[in-house]
Enzyme design. Structure first.
Site, PDB file in Angstrom:
ATOM      1  N   TYR A  30       0.822  -1.207   0.000  1.00 35.78           N
ATOM      2  CA  TYR A  30       0.000   0.000   0.000  1.00 35.78           C
ATOM      3  C   TYR A  30       0.856   1.256   0.000  1.00 35.78           C
ATOM      4  O   TYR A  30       1.899   1.292   0.643  1.00 35.78           O
ATOM      5  CB  TYR A  30      -0.912   0.009   1.241  1.00 35.78           C
ATOM      6  CG  TYR A  30      -1.827   1.199   1.232  1.00 35.78           C
ATOM      7  CD1 TYR A  30      -2.939   1.201   0.400  1.00 35.78           C
ATOM      8  CD2 TYR A  30      -1.561   2.319   2.005  1.00 35.78           C
ATOM      9  CE1 TYR A  30      -3.766   2.309   0.347  1.00 35.78           C
ATOM     10  CE2 TYR A  30      -2.396   3.428   1.965  1.00 35.78           C
ATOM     11  CZ  TYR A  30      -3.490   3.415   1.129  1.00 35.78           C
ATOM     12  OH  TYR A  30      -4.308   4.511   1.072  1.00 35.78           O
ATOM     13  N   TRP A  88       1.285   5.721  -1.564  1.00 34.78           N
ATOM     14  CA  TRP A  88       1.116   6.765  -2.564  1.00 34.78           C
ATOM     15  C   TRP A  88       2.426   7.053  -3.285  1.00 34.78           C
ATOM     16  O   TRP A  88       2.938   8.154  -3.231  1.00 34.78           O
ATOM     17  CB  TRP A  88       0.634   8.050  -1.899  1.00 34.78           C
ATOM     18  CG  TRP A  88      -0.830   8.134  -1.679  1.00 34.78           C
ATOM     19  CD1 TRP A  88      -1.611   7.247  -1.001  1.00 34.78           C
ATOM     20  CD2 TRP A  88      -1.689   9.204  -2.110  1.00 34.78           C
ATOM     21  NE1 TRP A  88      -2.914   7.699  -0.982  1.00 34.78           N
ATOM     22  CE2 TRP A  88      -2.982   8.892  -1.639  1.00 34.78           C
ATOM     23  CE3 TRP A  88      -1.504  10.381  -2.820  1.00 34.78           C
ATOM     24  CZ2 TRP A  88      -4.085   9.726  -1.879  1.00 34.78           C
ATOM     25  CZ3 TRP A  88      -2.589  11.201  -3.041  1.00 34.78           C
ATOM     26  CH2 TRP A  88      -3.865  10.874  -2.584  1.00 34.78           C
TER      27      TRP A  88
HETATM   28  N1  LIG Z   1      -2.256   8.218  12.362  1.00 34.31           N
HETATM   29  C1  LIG Z   1      -2.655   8.222  11.081  1.00 34.31           C
HETATM   30  N2  LIG Z   1      -2.055   7.397  10.203  1.00 34.31           N
HETATM   31  C2  LIG Z   1      -2.446   7.402   8.913  1.00 34.31           C
HETATM   32  C3  LIG Z   1      -3.490   8.243   8.474  1.00 34.31           C
HETATM   33  C4  LIG Z   1      -4.131   9.092   9.431  1.00 34.31           C
HETATM   34  O1  LIG Z   1      -5.071   9.837   9.116  1.00 34.31           O
HETATM   35  N3  LIG Z   1      -3.662   9.061  10.723  1.00 34.31           N
HETATM   36  N4  LIG Z   1      -3.872   8.226   7.161  1.00 34.31           N
HETATM   37  C5  LIG Z   1      -3.602   7.018   6.388  1.00 34.31           C
HETATM   38  C6  LIG Z   1      -3.775   7.258   4.961  1.00 34.31           C
HETATM   39  S1  LIG Z   1      -5.319   7.805   4.486  1.00 34.31           S
HETATM   40  C7  LIG Z   1      -2.817   6.998   4.038  1.00 34.31           C
HETATM   41  S2  LIG Z   1      -3.208   7.151   2.376  1.00 34.31           S
HETATM   42  C8  LIG Z   1      -1.487   6.520   4.426  1.00 34.31           C
HETATM   43  C9  LIG Z   1      -0.364   7.061   3.539  1.00 34.31           C
HETATM   44  O2  LIG Z   1       0.761   6.272   3.674  1.00 34.31           O
HETATM   45  P1  LIG Z   1       1.800   6.042   2.485  1.00 34.31           P
HETATM   46  O3  LIG Z   1       1.139   6.180   1.169  1.00 34.31           O
HETATM   47  O4  LIG Z   1       2.546   4.815   2.757  1.00 34.31           O
HETATM   48  O5  LIG Z   1       2.742   7.293   2.693  1.00 34.31           O
HETATM   49  P2  LIG Z   1       3.800   7.983   1.730  1.00 34.31           P
HETATM   50  O6  LIG Z   1       4.699   8.746   2.603  1.00 34.31           O
HETATM   51  O7  LIG Z   1       3.075   8.732   0.661  1.00 34.31           O
HETATM   52  O8  LIG Z   1       4.573   6.732   1.107  1.00 34.31           O
HETATM   53  C10 LIG Z   1       4.925   6.648  -0.218  1.00 34.31           C
HETATM   54  C11 LIG Z   1       6.325   6.073  -0.283  1.00 34.31           C
HETATM   55  O9  LIG Z   1       6.624   5.817  -1.653  1.00 34.31           O
HETATM   56  C12 LIG Z   1       7.935   6.312  -1.954  1.00 34.31           C
HETATM   57  N5  LIG Z   1       7.967   6.591  -3.389  1.00 34.31           N
HETATM   58  C13 LIG Z   1       7.612   7.700  -4.057  1.00 34.31           C
HETATM   59  N6  LIG Z   1       7.756   7.532  -5.382  1.00 34.31           N
HETATM   60  C14 LIG Z   1       8.233   6.274  -5.560  1.00 34.31           C
HETATM   61  C15 LIG Z   1       8.589   5.503  -6.711  1.00 34.31           C
HETATM   62  O10 LIG Z   1       8.493   5.923  -7.843  1.00 34.31           O
HETATM   63  N7  LIG Z   1       9.016   4.217  -6.495  1.00 34.31           N
HETATM   64  C16 LIG Z   1       9.129   3.700  -5.247  1.00 34.31           C
HETATM   65  N8  LIG Z   1       9.567   2.455  -5.137  1.00 34.31           N
HETATM   66  N9  LIG Z   1       8.811   4.406  -4.155  1.00 34.31           N
HETATM   67  C17 LIG Z   1       8.359   5.672  -4.303  1.00 34.31           C
HETATM   68  C18 LIG Z   1       8.085   7.512  -1.060  1.00 34.31           C
HETATM   69  O11 LIG Z   1       9.449   7.843  -0.873  1.00 34.31           O
HETATM   70  C19 LIG Z   1       7.392   7.030   0.222  1.00 34.31           C
HETATM   71  O12 LIG Z   1       8.296   6.377   1.061  1.00 34.31           O
HETATM   72  O13 LIG Z   1      -1.248   6.864   5.788  1.00 34.31           O
HETATM   73  C20 LIG Z   1      -2.250   6.363   6.666  1.00 34.31           C
HETATM   74  N10 LIG Z   1      -1.825   6.561   8.039  1.00 34.31           N
HETATM   75  N1  LIG Z   2      -1.543  18.343   2.303  1.00 29.66           N
HETATM   76  C1  LIG Z   2      -1.961  17.078   2.312  1.00 29.66           C
HETATM   77  N2  LIG Z   2      -3.202  16.769   1.856  1.00 29.66           N
HETATM   78  C2  LIG Z   2      -3.640  15.477   1.870  1.00 29.66           C
HETATM   79  C3  LIG Z   2      -2.804  14.422   2.313  1.00 29.66           C
HETATM   80  C4  LIG Z   2      -1.505  14.771   2.810  1.00 29.66           C
HETATM   81  O1  LIG Z   2      -0.723  13.915   3.256  1.00 29.66           O
HETATM   82  N3  LIG Z   2      -1.127  16.088   2.788  1.00 29.66           N
HETATM   83  N4  LIG Z   2      -3.265  13.108   2.277  1.00 29.66           N
HETATM   84  C5  LIG Z   2      -4.393  12.791   1.388  1.00 29.66           C
HETATM   85  C6  LIG Z   2      -5.019  11.522   1.765  1.00 29.66           C
HETATM   86  S1  LIG Z   2      -4.181  10.092   1.388  1.00 29.66           S
HETATM   87  C7  LIG Z   2      -6.238  11.419   2.331  1.00 29.66           C
HETATM   88  S2  LIG Z   2      -6.910   9.890   2.632  1.00 29.66           S
HETATM   89  C8  LIG Z   2      -7.033  12.613   2.661  1.00 29.66           C
HETATM   90  C9  LIG Z   2      -7.660  12.483   4.058  1.00 29.66           C
HETATM   91  O2  LIG Z   2      -8.719  13.353   4.212  1.00 29.66           O
HETATM   92  P1  LIG Z   2      -9.515  13.375   5.608  1.00 29.66           P
HETATM   93  O3  LIG Z   2      -9.690  12.018   6.125  1.00 29.66           O
HETATM   94  O4  LIG Z   2     -10.731  14.221   5.453  1.00 29.66           O
HETATM   95  O5  LIG Z   2      -8.461  14.214   6.469  1.00 29.66           O
HETATM   96  P2  LIG Z   2      -7.779  14.168   7.910  1.00 29.66           P
HETATM   97  O6  LIG Z   2      -6.720  15.205   7.784  1.00 29.66           O
HETATM   98  O7  LIG Z   2      -7.404  12.812   8.330  1.00 29.66           O
HETATM   99  O8  LIG Z   2      -8.907  14.651   8.882  1.00 29.66           O
HETATM  100  C10 LIG Z   2      -9.617  15.863   8.702  1.00 29.66           C
HETATM  101  C11 LIG Z   2     -10.108  16.368  10.036  1.00 29.66           C
HETATM  102  O9  LIG Z   2     -11.071  15.507  10.590  1.00 29.66           O
HETATM  103  C12 LIG Z   2     -11.198  15.866  11.968  1.00 29.66           C
HETATM  104  N5  LIG Z   2     -11.660  14.715  12.732  1.00 29.66           N
HETATM  105  C13 LIG Z   2     -10.936  13.690  13.233  1.00 29.66           C
HETATM  106  N6  LIG Z   2     -11.746  12.817  13.889  1.00 29.66           N
HETATM  107  C14 LIG Z   2     -12.999  13.310  13.771  1.00 29.66           C
HETATM  108  C15 LIG Z   2     -14.285  12.889  14.240  1.00 29.66           C
HETATM  109  O10 LIG Z   2     -14.453  11.853  14.883  1.00 29.66           O
HETATM  110  N7  LIG Z   2     -15.354  13.654  13.919  1.00 29.66           N
HETATM  111  C16 LIG Z   2     -15.231  14.809  13.208  1.00 29.66           C
HETATM  112  N8  LIG Z   2     -16.334  15.501  12.931  1.00 29.66           N
HETATM  113  N9  LIG Z   2     -14.034  15.250  12.769  1.00 29.66           N
HETATM  114  C17 LIG Z   2     -12.951  14.516  13.052  1.00 29.66           C
HETATM  115  C18 LIG Z   2      -9.836  16.348  12.414  1.00 29.66           C
HETATM  116  O11 LIG Z   2      -9.960  17.584  13.107  1.00 29.66           O
HETATM  117  C19 LIG Z   2      -9.056  16.446  11.113  1.00 29.66           C
HETATM  118  O12 LIG Z   2      -8.318  17.659  11.014  1.00 29.66           O
HETATM  119  O13 LIG Z   2      -6.193  13.769   2.643  1.00 29.66           O
HETATM  120  C20 LIG Z   2      -5.451  13.876   1.429  1.00 29.66           C
HETATM  121  N10 LIG Z   2      -4.874  15.199   1.395  1.00 29.66           N
HETATM  122 MO   LIG Z   3      -5.245   8.333   2.264  1.00 30.65          MO
END
Ligand SMILES: Nc1nc2c(c(=O)[nH]1)N[C@H]1C(S)=C(S)[C@@H](COP(=O)(O)OP(=O)(O)OC[C@H]3O[C@@H](n4cnc5c(=O)[nH]c(N)nc54)[C@H](O)[C@@H]3O)O[C@H]1N2
Ligand SMILES: Nc1nc2c(c(=O)[nH]1)N[C@H]1C(S)=C(S)[C@@H](COP(=O)(O)OP(=O)(O)OC[C@H]3O[C@@H](n4cnc5c(=O)[nH]c(N)nc54)[C@H](O)[C@@H]3O)O[C@H]1N2
Ligand SMILES: [Mo]
Length: 750
Positions: free
Chosen positions: A113, A115
């Site tokens: 998994y 990005w």
């Molecule tokens: N506590 C907490 N944890 C969360 C979340 C949260 O809300 N709270 N959100 C979750 C969510 S929604 C997501 S999507 C995940 C995101 O988690 P990840 O998608 O695992 O996070 P990234 O840091 O985007 O990891 C991408 C990796 O790919 C590498 N990369 C970039 N380009 C390339 C390439 O071309 N080739 C290779 N081999 N590698 C490459 C980057 O260096 C990086 O290490 O985190 C989750 N974790």
């Molecule tokens: N700049 C930037 N943008 C991103 C990303 C990034 O890494 N950087 N990651 C992308 C990815 S992979 C994803 S999945 C999306 C995630 O998009 P979301 O899931 O919408 O985003 P989060 O930042 O996890 O949370 C948004 C807000 O939800 C609120 N929240 C937390 N728990 C609760 C709850 O129980 N109830 C309510 N009402 N609110 C709550 C918190 O205050 C938090 O700031 O963002 C994307 N956009």
């Molecule tokens: Mo995500």
């Protein structure tokens, strides 16, 4: 376009938008915003430093203990030995072959998994899946960390795959602007998150739409723990995290008690209201789900709940729900209940009314575009038919051969001997990282491709240095955006980095699957083929896409696929005639009560939405862990990417923890103080910012800091996942529960 041609601007695209790049002597020296972007993201500023950073992996590297004795322990603490490419590929291929021969391909975990790059061909995860399919298959994953819980529950409610609902059927910003009078945003709509969209986002327009909503006098309410989750001129109804379902039930209770329900819509378009209503009124369990009941649970005055319910019934109301609400224990419930509440209001299928998911979560949601598909690397088929819910990886490693429940099925975890990961960083994204670190020692071999020495690369046995998108040619496009990019190769590979495609071609050749994997094409030939396919599909929809040579010369084009006028409204035909345009649920209607879900017999996800308190939230706060931690996405980057260079900025690490003045005063903490954030699972450092933009009792620490020390030690950078709980959302969805954690904070002496 001609402008770009004359200036020979080198533009590239990324998940956080397009940007111009200056190159000198094979080095990226500067980035500048893309001219057509009204609100460009600042994320690329740090890119030149990151691409050439000392944390780049220079050469293939193998952990010494594994190389010498195939020792498993020592991941994360032992040194690496650098090897020439051929030797490292030989060793890795021999090991993959050994595992598949002695344990079968179901012993290989390739979910991988993450990005990785936005480019279409060099998408690391697609490359890896294709490779693993060619060599006999792998254990795959279901869903995403982003929306895995919704992906499991929402098809039971609306009958559509959740992603289809999200990307193909939601109201566009223009329709919302024209018709919505009240916008009720659970978890806000966050311009910070809308900076990003998977596969790219060229024109960042969310902020501008909110300016237009305000100018029009739309009433926008942000419901959640942080004021900053929505633009500043929106009203804020502070809400305790995890209590949204209780608030939605109370709103529904008011509608019911005051005769504000649309009975005709419920009769025609839904099933099960009669089975849900006794729970709502309290007839079933003696507890009416009234505003007086919900008030103390949510921390919201009952009178405000009544006023909001009346306003929602009296005006055209769109309920929006952030993805964060389902990234929490029992995340199924607010998602399901939001649909029930919208159904009771009866505006589903009317323009600007009903319910929508993930506006602002990524910037592409809300853009009205003609969907153009294609340009994805064919992955073949996976002969191994085993799939785990994506966020259960720690559980899988800890419990090989053990049963678990998922969406009505009883499954068994596979016994994983080899993990192969490309394009993700589980030691950023998974919950309870100290627990994952333990579980991660179990497999026999771990292979990781990444450009940087991330916490995951440091915990691998065999590490292959991958190029970044700037070191190879690709095409940038996504069906959430109306631009198409040729992403030129800007610089030669840094160190000895190779493209994931080349690494996997080398492994495939050694495993007797070379021709199956490459089909005799190099990267350029694949790009030609994927592009030609995309052009053909676009032509079928009447959209003219330039040929590849023209695109290369122009660098980018804007495609004529916007539909900014009144667009089709989600569920309008269904609303008009539910018999003629039924949903794909068992009943053909919106399921307020689901026989299918009820038949699973899960007490943590019964047949209609219910209020279920999670194990960790403010209602279960203890003296040892009195604060609810939310861990949102970071504003200055994407997840853990570009982190090494950002961490060099003086004062940038540890990460910033937002804390309410009352909570800070009680602990004698001031803005700028270093603190220890801790619970029984782990501890990290953070730097505090005191602000009344966050509800008292809640602290927010963004994700993305690189994970440092394993064990009970203090993570120095501020990674919230040392604190989060590794538990599924419920037996139904088994999604990621990142937002459900209690912590304590104490001042660290400088
Ligand atoms: N506590 C907490 N944890 C969360 C979340 C949260 O809300 N709270 N959100 C979750 C969510 S929604 C997501 S999507 C995940 C995101 O988690 P990840 O998608 O695992 O996070 P990234 O840091 O985007 O990891 C991408 C990796 O790919 C590498 N990369 C970039 N380009 C390339 C390439 O071309 N080739 C290779 N081999 N590698 C490459 C980057 O260096 C990086 O290490 O985190 C989750 N974790
Ligand atoms: N700049 C930037 N943008 C991103 C990303 C990034 O890494 N950087 N990651 C992308 C990815 S992979 C994803 S999945 C999306 C995630 O998009 P979301 O899931 O919408 O985003 P989060 O930042 O996890 O949370 C948004 C807000 O939800 C609120 N929240 C937390 N728990 C609760 C709850 O129980 N109830 C309510 N009402 N609110 C709550 C918190 O205050 C938090 O700031 O963002 C994307 N956009
Ligand atoms: Mo995500």
């Amino acid at each position: 376009m001609s402008d770009a041609l004359q200036r020979r601007t080198r533009v590239t695209s990324s998940h956080w938008g397009a940007f111009e790049v200056d190159v000198e002597d094979d080095r990226i020296v500067a980035t500048r915003p893309f001219a057509a972007d009204p609100n460009p993201s600042a994320i690329p500023a740090v890119l030149p430093a990151a691409v050439h950073h000392r944390s780049r992996i220079a050469r293939p590297s193998i952990r010494r203990g594994w190389l010498e004795r195939r020792a498993r322990g020592g991941r994360g603490s032992e040194a690496f030995v650098e090897l020439p490419w051929d030797e490292a590929l030989d060793i890795a291929a021999a090991e993959i072959d050994r595992v598949r021969r002695s344990h079968g391909n179901a012993a290989i975990f390739g979910g991988s998994y993450g990005w990785g790059s936005a480019g279409r061909f060099h998408h690391a995860q697609s490359q890896l899946h294709r490779f693993l399919n060619c060599i006999g298959g792998y254990v795959a994953t279901f869903g995403s960390y982003s929306t895995g819980c919704a992906q499991a529950i929402m098809p039971h409610v609306f009958g559509e795959p959740f992603l289809k609902l999200l990307y193909e059927h939601q109201e566009g910003w223009q329709t919302i602007h024209d018709h919505t009078e009240t916008l009720v945003m659970f978890g806000g709509i966050n311009a910070k998150n809308a900076q990003v969209s998977m596969g790219g986002i060229t024109e960042h327009e969310t902020a501008d739409w909110f300016a237009r909503f305000a100018a029009k006098g739309m009433h926008c309410v942000n419901i959640g723990p942080q004021r900053g989750d929505a633009p500043a001129d929106c009203a804020w109804m502070p809400l305790r995290p995890a209590s949204d379902t209780a608030l939605m039930l109370a709103l529904a209770h008011v509608l019911d008690a005051e005769g504000l329900i649309d009975g005709d819509f419920l009769n025609r378009c839904t099933v099960g209201f009669a089975r849900f209503r006794p729970y709502l009124t309290g007839e079933a369990d003696g507890q009416p789900k009234s505003p007086d009941w919900a008030g103390p649970i949510c921390g919201v005055a009952p009178e405000s709940i009544r006023a909001l319910a009346r306003r929602m019934a009296a005006t055209r109301t769109l309920i929006t729900v952030a993805w964060s609400l389902q990234r929490a224990e029992h995340g199924e419930q607010p998602y399901w209940m939001s649909a029930v509440l919208a159904a009771m209001l009866g505006q589903i299928g009317l323009p600007g009314g009903g319910v929508g998911y993930g506006y602002g979560a990524i910037g592409g949601v809300g853009k009205s575009l003609l969907g153009l598909t294609g340009m994805t690397l064919p992955q073949g088929t996976n002969p191994v038919r085993r799939v785990i819910p994506v966020a259960r990886i720690g559980d899988m490693l800890r419990h090989p051969g053990q049963p678990y429940d998922f969406n009505g099925r009883r499954e068994t975890y596979p016994d994983i001997r080899l993990i192969h990961w490309a394009g993700g960083n589980p030691f950023h994204h998974h919950q309870d990282l100290n627990g994952l670190h333990e579980a991660w020692q179990r497999p026999e071999t771990i292979i990781v491709h990444d450009p940087w020495w991330t916490a995951t690369a440091k915990r691998a046995d065999i590490v292959f240095p991958a190029t970044t998108p700037y070191e190879r040619e690709d095409i940038g496009r996504t069906n959430l955006d109306d631009y198409l990019f040729h992403m030129p190769r800007l610089i030669p590979p840094v160190g000895e980095a190779r493209d994931d495609y080349d690494i996997l071609s080398g492994l495939a050749a050694r495993l007797g699957a070379g021709p199956a994997f490459t089909e005799g094409r190099d990267a350029a030939a694949w790009i030609d083929r994927l592009y030609a396919d995309y052009r053909d599909r676009a032509a079928l929809k009447g959209v003219e896409v330039p040929d590849l040579e023209t695109l290369k010369a122009r660098n980018w084009v804007r495609l004529p696929i916007r539909s900014d006028g009144p667009n089709r409204t989600l569920f309008a035909p269904f609303r008009e005639d539910p018999a003629a345009a039924p949903l794909r649920t068992p009943s053909g209607r919106i399921e307020i009560f689901s026989e299918a879900v009820a038949s699973f017999g899960y007490d943590d996800c019964p047949g209609h939405p219910v209020w279920l308190p999670p194990a960790e939230w403010l209602g279960a706060a203890t003296a040892a862990a009195p604060l609810h931690l939310v861990s949102p996405q970071p504003g200055d980057k994407l997840h853990s990417q570009l982190e090494s260079a950002l961490a060099d900025v003086p004062g940038a690490r540890p990460e910033t923890l937002l804390m309410h003045p009352d909570d800070a005063a009680r602990r004698e903490i001031r803005t700028g103080d270093l603190v220890r954030v801790f619970n029984t699972r782990g501890a990290c450092r953070a730097r505090v910012r005191v602000s009344d933009d966050i509800l008292s009792g809640v602290v927010a620490l963004p994700t993305g800091a690189w994970f440092g020390d394993p064990g009970g030690n203090l993570d120095p950078h501020g990674n919230p996942n040392v604190l989060t709980r590794d538990t599924g959302t419920s037996r139904l969805a088994q999604g990621c529960s990142a937002h459900s954690a209690l912590v304590e904070v104490s001042r660290l002496d400088p």
